[in-house]
Design an enzyme around this catalytic site. Structure first.
Site, short mmCIF file in Angstrom:
data_model
loop_
_atom_site.label_atom_id
_atom_site.label_comp_id
_atom_site.label_asym_id
_atom_site.label_seq_id
_atom_site.Cartn_x
_atom_site.Cartn_y
_atom_site.Cartn_z
N SER A 232 0.84 -1.20 0.00
CA SER A 232 0.00 0.00 0.00
C SER A 232 0.88 1.26 0.00
O SER A 232 1.67 1.44 -0.92
CB SER A 232 -0.95 -0.06 1.19
N HIS B 228 -7.68 -5.60 -0.45
CA HIS B 228 -6.52 -4.82 -0.03
C HIS B 228 -6.04 -5.23 1.37
O HIS B 228 -4.85 -5.32 1.63
CB HIS B 228 -6.86 -3.33 -0.04
N ASP C 183 -8.43 -6.36 -4.77
CA ASP C 183 -8.22 -5.01 -4.24
C ASP C 183 -9.13 -4.03 -4.96
O ASP C 183 -9.12 -3.95 -6.19
CB ASP C 183 -6.74 -4.64 -4.43
#
Lengths: 346, 346
Positions: free
Chosen positions: B139, B322, B293
């Protein structure tokens, strides 16, 4: 309250009273009025009727603009097409137009089943229709389509739920919660007692931004589709298109529809047994999710389609995601048309 | 301000000052302190170092718990693993711990590039490291990984950006905006001058609900994964897990990181030319998005991977979306491990 909900913008439509509607949640609409737009003529056999319910924030107008027309599947020269605005959408009985006693935040809670019972009364009592060639709707229109097919199986010959589910998912419920909270947390909302939508402009803008994130798709934006649609960047798209679309709407109307949307569930008819509820459907059913839909995704719809006896899974391909329903993707509109034509030919 | 950012909860870590950091946006951190957790020993050749930057809301602790351990790809018996908490995360210099002059809402704007320059100084001046065997992060950690590989190509032998992009997308920017607005519209936020996170509890809860909608996936909830994780229903999952996770965090810290996240973009180095920026990367790079995601989707990552010379596209399969980064899906953690092992073997 606002000049948005008018014949000038959404007409022509007729307002037809179906009398008192006792609601599932215990409330009452003493004089339930449905805003109805019809296209074409009911034939003598009364067997060419197509019912089109509406989605969240939508009215009969967009269904007319995007889905109905000569040479289309929903062809007024062949079918009698009845578009019924859902309760709460601002044209039918809604928080924004109800008598003061139940206006605004005092509007009673309405469920998908209430809409469908109201529509049933309209079709049978007002139009004398006993059989529908097709029920077709998108999103909350799909929820109503499923409710029709489960509740009145003998009356629905064909069903085409597009980009919607028979039993709303927990994920979708949470998404809709974020829409609701965007509005209700605006200080200008004042527990629904605002004098004008403009006082809730900030909340409506946040609501529009959430729709921007979830309504289209990551592919839509990566492909620059928002620019193709005529907006120079994301800010312009959010401000002009998305906020422009939602800002004239009445917040209490949106909240009434959102509450209903969250609780769409045909398994209420069978004690929570979704397989049993969907097993009741006798209509030839085409289940048509949109490939890139982020909150009514194809796999959620596929799981339901597999429980419907006489059904086919007919996904529509569009990177426009859920809001391909708006007609922004001509290919998707054509795909829907081809499927509806095939369904009507069965 | 809050007992959350402590050695007891997130340690052990060391705080190391790297001196004054002049920020890209014009601000200054006079005494920039990085919270650093190391595992293993730097060898004599100083060529066994792995850098692990952190994600939004995360700290070095979760990287240790989920990704580092003997027998794992990130094996402290072989590598010297340096986990550096990002600026603004509450352990390194942040709104919640900065000197009064720049505390809270007065904290200057920090970019991904500032973190990477700070880390570069830490590695070279403090540890005497000139070469990294690997930079790996998820991320916002992936954003920092890309920034490292583009900014200091000669120093990065291998790069593994997981579930993140080199240039943030417009869609992701809008999603993060909704997170920001969930917090800033809470009246208790008071333009960042709240006395305690608890005063912003409602905003933090809405922020947690948005993460619920976008952080996992529709498949995750349809499959009942939230119940498998031990929560009886969606409300419990939102209240106990998601809100429980975010509520002790400092809102200004989250906002500092969100601002940075929105603007991650390696093409700043090449006048906006992303292909040219990614073309600079010499590291052997495994691009590892997560299949489900919703805001760093595989196709956004694929488009970037195709611009990186010595790279492979290695998507991780997980319906946890995610937040599979949290380690909730053991198979996904194993897949990441296998890929990192393969990358380190090159």
């Amino acid at each position: 309250m606002t000049p948005y909900y008018t014949q000038q913008i959404h007409g022509p439509f007729k307002t037809i009273s179906i009398g008192q509607l006792d609601l599932e949640e215990g409330g009452v609409l003493e004089d339930c009025t449905l805003a109805v737009a019809t296209h074409g003529q009911l034939n003598a056999a009364k067997d060419n009727a197509i019912l089109v319910p509406t989605w969240y924030s939508g009215t009969s107008k967009i269904m007319e603009q995007v889905y109905i027309g000569q040479g289309r599947a929903l062809d007024p020269s062949r079918y009698f097409i009845i578009v019924v605005n859902q309760i709460g959408n601002g044209l039918s009985t809604s928080p924004s137009n109800a008598p003061s006693r139940i206006a605004g935040p005092r509007f009673p809670r309405v469920r998908i089943g209430d809409d469908v019972r109201a529509q049933h009364r309209l079709l049978t009592a007002h139009f004398g229709i006993q059989r529908l060639a097709l029920v077709v709707g998108g999103s909350m229109g799909a929820q109503q389509t499923y409710e029709w097919a489960v509740r009145y199986p003998d009356m629905v010959e064909r069903a085409a739920p597009i980009a919607g589910t028979a039993c709303n998912t927990e994920h979708d419920f949470a998404f809709t919660d974020t829409l609701v909270e965007a509005i209700t947390t605006d200080p200008g909302f004042r527990d629904g007692t605002y004098a004008d939508s403009a006082e809730v402009a900030a909340g409506l803008r946040r609501h529009a931004k959430l729709w921007t994130v979830m309504g289209w798709s990551t592919e839509f934006f990566r492909g620059g589709r928002h620019r193709v649609l005529g907006f120079e960047d994301m800010d312009a798209f959010i401000d002009q298109f998305m906020t422009g679309y939602f800002s004239p709407m009445d917040p209490n109307n949106l909240l009434s529809m959102a509450w209903k949307w969250q609780r769409g569930d045909v398994s209420r008819h069978t004690g929570g047994d979704l397989a049993q509820a969907l097993g009741r459907i006798t209509a030839k059913t085409f289940v048509m999710p949109i490939s890139h839909d982020m909150f009514f995704p194809p796999n959620d719809c596929l799981a339901e389609q597999q429980l419907i006896p006489n059904s086919e899974f007919r996904p529509i391909t569009s990177i426009d995601g859920h809001l391909a329903l708006f007609g922004t993707d001509a290919n998707a509109v054509t795909e829907i048309d081809i499927n509806l034509r095939a369904l009507l030919a069965t």
